[in-house]
Design an enzyme around this catalytic site. Structure first.
Site, short mmCIF file in Angstrom:
data_model
loop_
_atom_site.label_atom_id
_atom_site.label_comp_id
_atom_site.label_asym_id
_atom_site.label_seq_id
_atom_site.Cartn_x
_atom_site.Cartn_y
_atom_site.Cartn_z
N CYS A 244 1.54 -5.72 16.62
CA CYS A 244 2.13 -6.24 15.38
C CYS A 244 3.59 -6.62 15.63
O CYS A 244 4.09 -7.62 15.12
CB CYS A 244 2.04 -5.21 14.27
SG CYS A 244 0.37 -4.68 13.84
N ARG B 71 -5.29 -9.48 5.07
CA ARG B 71 -4.14 -9.92 5.86
C ARG B 71 -4.08 -9.19 7.21
O ARG B 71 -3.86 -9.80 8.26
CB ARG B 71 -2.85 -9.66 5.07
CG ARG B 71 -1.55 -9.97 5.80
CD ARG B 71 -1.39 -11.43 6.09
NE ARG B 71 -1.97 -11.81 7.37
CZ ARG B 71 -2.09 -13.07 7.81
NH1 ARG B 71 -1.69 -14.07 7.06
NH2 ARG B 71 -2.62 -13.32 8.98
N CYS C 17 -4.60 -10.56 10.99
CA CYS C 17 -3.56 -10.38 12.01
C CYS C 17 -4.18 -9.88 13.31
O CYS C 17 -3.85 -10.36 14.40
CB CYS C 17 -2.50 -9.39 11.53
SG CYS C 17 -1.30 -10.11 10.39
#
Length: 271
Positions: free
Chosen positions: A179, A228, A232
């Site tokens: 991330c 979301r 990702c």
């Protein structure tokens, strides 16, 4: 004298051109585009809010009861402010749950509902609505205008935040991404999308978390934080995370922590 004047003029013109770089022009156009999308009266997500309200009060399952007895942390059936304080620890389940985990728990325990179909339709598609997206849009809207308040007093909430932070920085997949590869530095962008910095408590982190769930114009659908984060991981080329997993909830706890104090304006509308 003429040479000096010409030099000054060229210098001034050069300074102006530098001040109005292509990047500045791009940012202005992007901001204009975002403003065009920001009109709440043209946001189709409010149709999902209406559908979610109907689902909340509909009697379903083997027990033939509605979700109005579901406790999202503020007491049975109380919705105002609940979304702003999720995920959180629930004593009856002895787990830290986000909104969707808690809804699935209430459907199963309170309504006696078989959630296989609900999970199968967790993300909407053309011609197929999602109960979860509609319910989250309805519930989240009850906290609009309120501040995000991460719940970190229970030991399991603290543990979730720590696990979420570890996941944020864990690299993996075929691209060896985490991330943090995209979200640990200010000023990064992919195409039209500014990438918020979640490595510290920042304005971009606040603005981002304060705007989900959202209506994605490019997808013609309401999307939740579950979607979301799933997307990702897909873009990082990781294995798809399990829906409503404790790992996704832990990552959400960490992101909410970084966005503490942000004002919710949901459901929003995005590209």
């Amino acid at each position: 004298m003429a040479v000096a004047v010409m030099t000054a003029v060229l210098g001034f013109a050069g300074a102006r051109l530098a001040a109005q770089s292509p990047q500045d022009d791009t940012e202005k156009e992007l901001e204009r585009y975002r403003q065009m999308l920001s009109d709440p009266f043209s946001n189709p997500a409010f149709l999902a809010v209406d559908r979610g309200e109907a689902l909340w009060s509909e009697a379903r399952g083997t027990k033939n009861v509605s979700l109005e007895g579901c406790d999202l942390g503020e007491g049975a059936g109380k919705l105002e402010g609940a979304y702003a304080r999720l995920p959180r620890h629930f004593a009856d389940a002895d787990r830290v749950m986000d909104t969707e985990q808690r809804l699935l728990w209430c459907m199963e325990k309170l309504q006696g509902l078989d959630t296989k179909d609900v999970i199968a339709r967790r993300f909407s598609a053309p011609g197929r609505t999602s109960d979860m997206e509609d319910l989250v849009a309805f519930i989240a809207n009850k906290s609009t205008g309120m501040k995000i308040q991460p719940q970190l007093s229970h030991p399991k909430e603290k543990e979730a935040a720590a696990v979420g932070e570890a996941l944020f920085y864990t690299r993996g997949g075929v691209n060896d991404f985490s991330c943090a590869s995209c979200h640990a530095q200010e000023g990064k962008r992919i195409r039209l999308t500014n990438l918020p910095d979640f490595s510290a408590k920042s304005k971009t982190a606040q603005e981002t978390m304060g705007s989900w769930p959202t209506y994605r114009v490019s997808q013609s659908a309401v999307r939740t934080m579950q979607n979301r984060l799933w997307d990702c991981y897909r873009q990082q080329r990781w294995p798809a995370p399990e829906y409503a997993s404790d790992a996704i909830t832990a990552l959400t706890v960490f992101l909410q922590k970084q966005a503490e104090g942000s004002e919710l304006n949901v459901p929003s509308i995005k590209r």
